[in-house]
Design an enzyme around this catalytic site. Structure first.
Site, short mmCIF file in Angstrom:
data_model
loop_
_atom_site.label_atom_id
_atom_site.label_comp_id
_atom_site.label_asym_id
_atom_site.label_seq_id
_atom_site.Cartn_x
_atom_site.Cartn_y
_atom_site.Cartn_z
N ASP A 37 0.86 -1.18 0.00
CA ASP A 37 0.00 0.00 0.00
C ASP A 37 0.90 1.23 0.00
O ASP A 37 2.12 1.11 0.13
CB ASP A 37 -0.92 0.00 1.23
CG ASP A 37 -2.26 0.67 0.97
OD1 ASP A 37 -2.27 1.85 0.58
OD2 ASP A 37 -3.31 0.02 1.15
N ASP A 63 3.68 2.04 -4.72
CA ASP A 63 2.89 2.93 -5.57
C ASP A 63 2.63 2.15 -6.86
O ASP A 63 3.52 1.97 -7.68
CB ASP A 63 3.66 4.21 -5.85
CG ASP A 63 2.98 5.11 -6.87
OD1 ASP A 63 1.87 4.77 -7.33
OD2 ASP A 63 3.56 6.16 -7.22
N TYR A 158 -13.61 6.30 -13.13
CA TYR A 158 -13.68 5.04 -12.39
C TYR A 158 -14.34 3.96 -13.25
O TYR A 158 -13.83 2.84 -13.38
CB TYR A 158 -14.47 5.23 -11.10
CG TYR A 158 -14.57 4.00 -10.24
CD1 TYR A 158 -13.54 3.65 -9.37
CD2 TYR A 158 -15.70 3.18 -10.29
CE1 TYR A 158 -13.62 2.52 -8.58
CE2 TYR A 158 -15.78 2.05 -9.51
CZ TYR A 158 -14.75 1.72 -8.66
OH TYR A 158 -14.84 0.59 -7.89
N LYS A 162 -12.37 0.58 -14.63
CA LYS A 162 -12.77 -0.77 -14.24
C LYS A 162 -13.20 -1.59 -15.45
O LYS A 162 -13.00 -2.82 -15.49
CB LYS A 162 -13.88 -0.71 -13.20
CG LYS A 162 -13.44 -0.12 -11.87
CD LYS A 162 -12.27 -0.89 -11.26
CE LYS A 162 -11.91 -0.41 -9.87
NZ LYS A 162 -10.83 -1.19 -9.25
N THR A 193 -16.81 -0.38 3.58
CA THR A 193 -15.39 -0.40 3.93
C THR A 193 -15.08 0.75 4.90
O THR A 193 -15.95 1.58 5.22
CB THR A 193 -14.52 -0.23 2.69
OG1 THR A 193 -14.77 1.07 2.12
CG2 THR A 193 -14.82 -1.31 1.65
#
Length: 255
Positions: A37, A63, A158, A162, A193
């Site tokens: 991460d 990264d 986004y 995806k 989340t």
């Protein structure tokens, strides 16, 4: 025997959310896990917690949009564990701007992490898997790569990113099946989340927001629901599965 005994996995975006849930489940099922991460404090904390529980776990700051960062992470994983059996490309970001609202910087930032990051992960891990004689790659896409509307939460980049992951997964599945490398995608729907909680949402408010679209109660998923899908696609239970889309969305895309 646990489901992932003897396997070594790299999981991106593993400091929280679905990536962390996957890392915890992988460790529980016997895998050695490299958590990666860019959020270093949370990454170190969660990796330490796994190690303290007896898991074979280490961390690497990664990264996903940087080739050099990928090269370093892969090298560290192989040095530590000797191989890489599983790559879970989970890291992703979202900017809730549509086609007319988004600026070029917004678009490029989302595509760099969500799509370029997946490509770079495969580019750097596949040669290691070829050398070993096989492996499993799990790319986390989204139902936003399949359907429009609420599924992309207003993010045009986004949705595009995806959809690209969905297609890239099938491309890789075709080209590297001969090497014993399986490549599949997971398509989550609404999942509660830590990011959702930080935004002031609860499972109940999310369920109220998406209940009309998601037929299966409680109308919102948990990170572990996606993590179990990762475990299946990483395990030998799915040894005859490649190029497929595992949709985990409570029935959203049945409309």
């Amino acid at each position: 025997m646990a489901r992932l005994d003897g396997k070594v996995a790299i999981i991106t975006g593993a400091a929280s959310g679905m990536g962390l849930a996957g890392a915890q489940l992988f460790a529980r099922e016997g895998a050695s896990v490299v958590l990666t991460d860019v959020v270093t404090e949370a990454l170190e904390r969660e990796t330490a917690a796994l190690a303290e529980s007896g898991a074979q776990a280490t961390s690497s700051v990664l990264d996903v949009a940087s080739p050099d960062s990928w090269q370093s992470a892969v090298s560290e994983a192989v040095t530590r564990f000797g191989r890489i059996d599983v790559l879970v490309n989970n890291a992703g970001i979202h900017i809730p701007k549509g086609i007319l609202e988004a600026e070029l910087d917004d678009w490029n930032k989302v595509l760099a992490v969500n799509t370029t990051g997946v490509w770079l992960g495969m580019k750097h891990v596949i040669p290691q898997m070829q050398e070993q004689g096989g492996g499993s790659i799990v790319n986390v896409s989204s139902i936003a790569g399949i359907v429009g509307g609420l599924s992309d939460a207003g993010g045009a980049a986004y949705s595009a990113s995806k959809g690209a992951v969905r297609s890239l997964t099938k491309h890789a599945a075709q080209w590297f099946a001969k090497d014993g490398i399986r490549v599949n995608s997971i398509h989550p729907g609404a999942v509660f989340t830590g990011l959702a909680a930080a935004a002031g949402l609860t499972k109940e408010t999310m369920a109220g927001q998406f209940g009309s679209a998601i037929p299966l109660p409680p109308h919102v998923g948990d990170p572990e629901d996606i993590g179990y899908g990762m475990v299946y696609l990483a395990s030998d239970e799915s040894k005859y599965v490649t190029g497929e889309e595992l949709v985990i969305d409570g029935g959203w895309t049945t409309h």
